[in-house]
Design a protein around this motif. Structure first.
Motif, PDB file in Angstrom:
ATOM      1  N   LEU A  12     -14.041  25.294  11.975  1.00 43.90           N
ATOM      2  CA  LEU A  12     -15.625  25.088  10.569  1.00 43.90           C
ATOM      3  C   LEU A  12     -15.358  26.184   9.516  1.00 43.90           C
ATOM      4  O   LEU A  12     -14.364  26.846   9.420  1.00 43.90           O
ATOM      5  N   ASN A  26     -28.888  26.781  10.895  1.00 49.23           N
ATOM      6  CA  ASN A  26     -28.883  25.525  11.143  1.00 49.23           C
ATOM      7  C   ASN A  26     -28.941  25.033  12.679  1.00 49.23           C
ATOM      8  O   ASN A  26     -29.021  24.211  13.228  1.00 49.23           O
ATOM      9  N   PHE A  30     -31.224  22.332  13.927  1.00 56.70           N
ATOM     10  CA  PHE A  30     -30.497  21.232  14.589  1.00 56.70           C
ATOM     11  C   PHE A  30     -30.707  20.818  16.810  1.00 56.70           C
ATOM     12  O   PHE A  30     -31.503  19.593  16.987  1.00 56.70           O
ATOM     13  N   ARG A  61     -14.291  23.475  16.237  1.00 56.07           N
ATOM     14  CA  ARG A  61     -14.788  22.471  16.660  1.00 56.07           C
ATOM     15  C   ARG A  61     -15.233  22.568  18.056  1.00 56.07           C
ATOM     16  O   ARG A  61     -16.320  22.193  17.998  1.00 56.07           O
ATOM     17  N   TRP A  90     -23.701  18.011  12.294  1.00 54.49           N
ATOM     18  CA  TRP A  90     -22.864  19.482  11.512  1.00 54.49           C
ATOM     19  C   TRP A  90     -21.511  19.253  10.727  1.00 54.49           C
ATOM     20  O   TRP A  90     -21.185  19.951  10.667  1.00 54.49           O
ATOM     21  N   ARG A  91     -21.152  17.886  11.029  1.00 55.27           N
ATOM     22  CA  ARG A  91     -19.934  17.525  10.481  1.00 55.27           C
ATOM     23  C   ARG A  91     -19.640  16.524   8.340  1.00 55.27           C
ATOM     24  O   ARG A  91     -19.340  17.185   8.028  1.00 55.27           O
ATOM     25  N   GLY A 135     -29.986  21.574   8.208  1.00 53.41           N
ATOM     26  CA  GLY A 135     -29.071  21.295   7.669  1.00 53.41           C
ATOM     27  C   GLY A 135     -28.195  21.375   6.150  1.00 53.41           C
ATOM     28  O   GLY A 135     -27.334  21.128   5.332  1.00 53.41           O
TER      29      GLY A 135
END
Length: 434
Positions: A12, A26, A30, A61, A90-91, A135
């Protein structure tokens, strides 16, 4: 190691990078996204997720994925929506644009059920992400937002809404479904009693009234008086499961219970999870929102475990003689998944079945074509019901209303196939045990 076997880099960004240093915020966003998408996520799980990430670390990750998965996912049917939400959140925030495009209508071949199921989950996730904008994702183009929003809103017309599973509805579709439920009316099927009333077209002679009329006329003529049987509406008793596996359906069904409670008299409603709660008087409030607020205040075991046998024992002992009178119809709403593995359930179901005129079991798991009575709870309940129906959509609720409104059928009519399937499953279980 060959290049084709080299594992990908799952590290990450560090905290010093742009957008770093906000991991806790975050994770909180989420959790909100998962909750909006239908997963049972509360503040406690968010705190557990933060603590778990602090213990496991975020250098990898894949470890980060499974750490959050262990906290937020409780059931198998939650895995796919979690996986989609994780990779979008997250990506790469720009994947949200691709996710929104997946809700556009497209032609599919017959039997492509897995793809359709994934699309329905994507619609819930897309709606949750749009509402949260989590995010720090970049805002979408106004034109694109309008196009995707329009596509989502035109996905479900009235026919699709009636057949759609409650668990797969978006917030807008749930609101529309509640409006349809509010306008539902329950047909009244009156049953004959042992008492009679005077009627000029009755089939039976009323000798007492005939003699009285003859005496009043001085005996010059005999005017035959007739009578016929009185009819009345049978009481309706609803027993609804509010455990975690039933939470999405039970909240929609409460609107249906409120509608029928205010549409007819002698309706008694009980909710059960780990204990039994009588909510009849709260649902009699004309305002459905106020009624559900009062129900929420009095019920303390929402979305918990299930003790079906214990709750039915409490009902049979304390409430059966009060509400199961004059040929009551009982509607049992549960998926049959019992925390106590059906302990004492068969005896309580047998007593309940013998105490009512007709026992109808509504199970949302019947929406699956491959459903079989394999769990201990289902096998304990099934032999003691007169009707076995799904309850997962507006269509199923309307079919239930028609079934209750039809004239009385004989006991266990239409249950032959299910009883044969139950015997087959039990035979297989005995062979496996041997």
């Amino acid at each position: 190691m060959p290049d084709d076997l080299t594992p990908p880099d799952y590290s990450l960004p560090d905290a010093g990078a742009e957008g770093g240093g906000k991991l806790i915020q975050n994770i909180m966003h989420f959790g909100r996204t998962l909750r909006a998408a239908g997963l049972p996520v509360g503040p406690g799980k968010v705190l557990d997720a933060v603590e778990a990430v602090q213990v496991a670390g975020i250098t990898n990750r894949r470890d980060f994925y499974w750490t959050l998965h262990a906290v937020f996912v409780n059931r198998r049917d939650q895995r796919e929506i979690f996986d989609q939400a994780f990779h979008v959140f997250w990506r790469n925030p720009r994947l949200l644009e691709r996710m929104l495009q997946m809700i556009l209508p497209e032609f599919r071949g017959d039997g492509d059920e897995d793809k359709e199921k994934g699309q329905e989950m994507n619609r819930r996730l897309a709606e949750a992400l749009k509402s949260e904008n989590p995010g720090g994702a970049d805002p979408q183009e106004p034109e694109e937002e309008e196009i995707e929003l329009d596509a989502a809103m035109t996905w479900s017309d009235r026919e699709l809404l009636r057949e759609m599973d409650f668990e797969k509805m978006t917030a807008e579709e749930i609101l529309r479904a509640k409006q349809v439920i509010r306008d539902m009316r329950l047909p009244i099927a009156e049953i004959k009693t042992r008492r009679f009333r005077p009627s000029p077209h009755g089939l039976r002679l009323d000798l007492r009234r005939t003699m009285s009329a003859t005496m009043r006329s001085g005996g010059d003529e005999i005017a035959l008086q007739r009578r016929k049987q009185r009819t009345r509406r049978p009481p309706l008793v609803v027993l609804c499961d509010i455990s975690g596996s039933m939470s999405r359906y039970s909240r929609m069904l409460l609107h249906f219970m409120h509608a029928i409670t205010n549409d007819r008299d002698r309706v008694h409603t009980f909710l059960f999870g780990t204990r039994l709660t009588n909510v009849t008087r709260y649902l009699k409030h004309k305002d459905v929102d106020e009624a559900l607020v009062q129900v929420g205040d009095v019920v303390n075991d929402w979305s918990g475990g299930t003790r079906i046998g214990h709750c039915l024992h409490e009902f049979n002992r304390f409430w059966g003689r009060r509400v199961l009178t004059q040929g009551a119809i009982v509607v049992l709403i549960t998926d049959g998944l019992d925390r106590e593995v059906g302990e004492g359930l068969a005896g309580e179901m047998d007593r309940l079945h013998k105490s009512c005129r007709r026992l109808i079991w509504l199970n949302p798991l019947l929406r699956y074509d491959g459903f079989a009575p394999k769990s201990q709870g289902v096998r304990a309940i099934l032999p003691h019901v007169d009707d076995f129906r799904p309850v997962h959509s507006l269509d199923s609720l309307e079919q239930l209303a028609e079934a209750i409104g039809r004239p009385s059928l004989r006991r266990r009519e239409g249950m032959d196939d299910w009883l044969a399937e139950l015997r087959r499953v039990e035979d297989e279980a005995r062979q496996d045990a041997d």
